[in-house]
Design an enzyme around this catalytic site. Structure first.
Site, PDB file in Angstrom:
ATOM      1  N   LYS A 120      14.806   3.371  -3.617  1.00 43.07           N
ATOM      2  CA  LYS A 120      15.424   2.471  -2.657  1.00 43.07           C
ATOM      3  C   LYS A 120      14.386   1.436  -2.223  1.00 43.07           C
ATOM      4  CE  LYS A 120      19.441   4.602  -2.277  1.00 43.07           C
ATOM      5  NZ  LYS A 120      20.754   3.977  -2.546  1.00 43.07           N
ATOM      6  N   ASP A 178      27.161  -2.383  -7.722  1.00 43.95           N
ATOM      7  CA  ASP A 178      27.664  -1.101  -7.248  1.00 43.95           C
ATOM      8  C   ASP A 178      28.661  -1.321  -6.123  1.00 43.95           C
ATOM      9  OD1 ASP A 178      28.087   1.475  -6.310  1.00 43.95           O
ATOM     10  OD2 ASP A 178      26.151   1.608  -5.314  1.00 43.95           O
ATOM     11  N   ASP A 211      17.175   0.172  -6.105  1.00 49.32           N
ATOM     12  CA  ASP A 211      18.476  -0.032  -5.461  1.00 49.32           C
ATOM     13  C   ASP A 211      18.233  -0.667  -4.098  1.00 49.32           C
ATOM     14  OD1 ASP A 211      21.044   0.016  -4.505  1.00 49.32           O
ATOM     15  OD2 ASP A 211      21.214   2.201  -4.428  1.00 49.32           O
ATOM     16  N   GLU A 220      19.726  -2.671  -8.571  1.00 45.57           N
ATOM     17  CA  GLU A 220      21.095  -2.388  -8.162  1.00 45.57           C
ATOM     18  C   GLU A 220      21.417  -3.100  -6.845  1.00 45.57           C
ATOM     19  OE1 GLU A 220      23.823   1.565  -7.118  1.00 45.57           O
ATOM     20  OE2 GLU A 220      21.821   1.785  -7.979  1.00 45.57           O
ATOM     21  N   LYS A 233      31.253   4.622  -9.399  1.00 47.21           N
ATOM     22  CA  LYS A 233      31.300   5.775  -8.503  1.00 47.21           C
ATOM     23  C   LYS A 233      32.755   6.176  -8.358  1.00 47.21           C
ATOM     24  CE  LYS A 233      27.060   4.923  -5.941  1.00 47.21           C
ATOM     25  NZ  LYS A 233      26.443   4.444  -4.687  1.00 47.21           N
TER      26      LYS A 233
END
Length: 364
Positions: free
Chosen positions: A163, A238, A188, A213, A262
């Site tokens: 992250k 995403d 991400d 991401e 997802k």
């Protein structure tokens, strides 16, 4: 045929083994909502709502999902008789994808059990083995981060996702690449940046990343397209991806080179499989992101990741990475970076729910 005689909703809280921090929030526990569908023969299908207790990721929460399922979806489906989960019609309800996924997951589990086949097979998966990676949240210092990376590599995870956010990105990546030059690495951002930071974002190209991401806003395809033209690192969308139409917009504008699917965010298996197939036709690789799922949602996401165009290792990993005790037996385990799904009917695991607030609704 599939007939639904009773719906039970089970709600409880599971503490995470370790806090998980991204660019917007820190999660220390997860409220879990489990859907249990029961047919006249007593066969039970399970689904999981993976929404959080606050609308920081999507507009849905556990509370809104439970309301939608009990007061809108159940009255709609309790009189339906279908032969296949793809016949389930939830289109009169707009969005609420996580609520829909919980119901649809239970229907697929019920269907697979009645077919006496594992879920991954009935959705079209070709293997029961899923390579997985480790997602590591924002850490207080590099020493802690490096320790967590090394732990993950020692356990066999095949890819690391970090992250990032402004102030916690370039310096950290410089240190990671210094110590792990050959690491299979992605980052991400959870929409932490703006296009005004494009010169800063160009620096990510120095680190040989698999992808970055969701660097920009969740609803902005155009600016992601501008950014992708300016950087070499593949952008993965995403939070932007909820429907097949979103995917078509993103690929038409060239907003990204990778799509994260997802299960809960797109509304269930039917939509996820449709997106997977379309991306495969377009030559766009996909990968399976995670939502801090408990065992039911984790097993179903991993089943999805058995489809052939899931190119990168999946996020949903073994149970013991997240939970002291999961709600399925045996718990999901990993060996050499691979999770092997069981060949038992349905999700393949026995469900053992903790004490919970439960609400059961009959079809009468």
């Amino acid at each position: 045929m599939l007939v639904f005689e009773q719906l039970c909703l089970h709600r409880f809280t599971m503490p995470l083994k370790f806090p998980f921090q991204n660019s917007t929030t820190t999660v220390t526990e997860k409220k879990v909502l489990i859907v249990e569908l029961i047919d006249p023969a007593g066969t039970r299908g399970y689904g999981e709502c993976v929404a959080f207790d606050a609308p920081w990721y999507t507009e849905e929460t556990i509370e809104t999902a439970q309301h939608i399922i009990a007061n809108h979806i159940w009255p709609m489906i309790k009189t339906q008789t279908i032969s296949h989960p793809n016949e389930l019609n939830l289109s009169p309800i707009r969005r609420n994808h996580m609520a829909k996924t919980a119901i649809e997951g239970a229907v697929w589990d019920l269907y697979a059990k009645k077919q006496r086949q594992p879920l991954y097979q009935v959705i079209g998966g070709r293997t029961n083995q899923v390579p997985v990676g480790a997602a590591i949240g924002i850490q207080p210092d590099y020493s802690t981060l490096s320790h967590k990376i090394q732990q993950a590599l020692n356990k066999g995870f095949q890819r690391i996702k970090l992250k990032v956010k402004p102030g916690y990105d370039i310096k950290i990546l410089e240190q990671v690449r210094r110590d792990y030059p050959d690491l299979s690495l992605m980052v991400d951002a959870n929409s932490a940046y703006t296009l005004q930071e494009i010169d800063h974002l160009k620096q990510f190209d120095y680190f040989n990343l698999l992808m970055i991401e969701q660097p920009l806003a969740a609803d902005d395809f155009l600016e992601h397209a501008v950014l992708q033209q300016q950087i070499k690192t593949p952008i993965c969308l995403d939070e932007s991806i909820h429907t097949l139409e979103d995917v078509k917009v993103a690929l038409t504008l060239k907003s990204c080179q990778v799509i994260s699917i997802k299960l809960a965010k797109v509304g269930g298996f039917r939509q996820a499989i449709t997106i997977h197939d379309y991306c495969q036709e377009q030559g766009i690789p996909v990968w399976c992101g995670g939502m801090l799922e408990a065992g039911i949602g984790r097993a179903q996401s991993l089943a999805l990741a058995t489809l052939p165009n899931f190119y990168y290792p999946a996020d949903p990993g073994p149970s013991n990475r997240y939970w002291q005790k999961d709600i399925i037996q045996p718990e999901i385990e990993m060996e050499h970076g691979i999770i092997k799904l069981p060949d038992h009917p349905g999700i393949g695991y026995q469900v053992e729910l903790p004490p919970s607030q439960s609400e059961c609704l009959d079809s009468n």
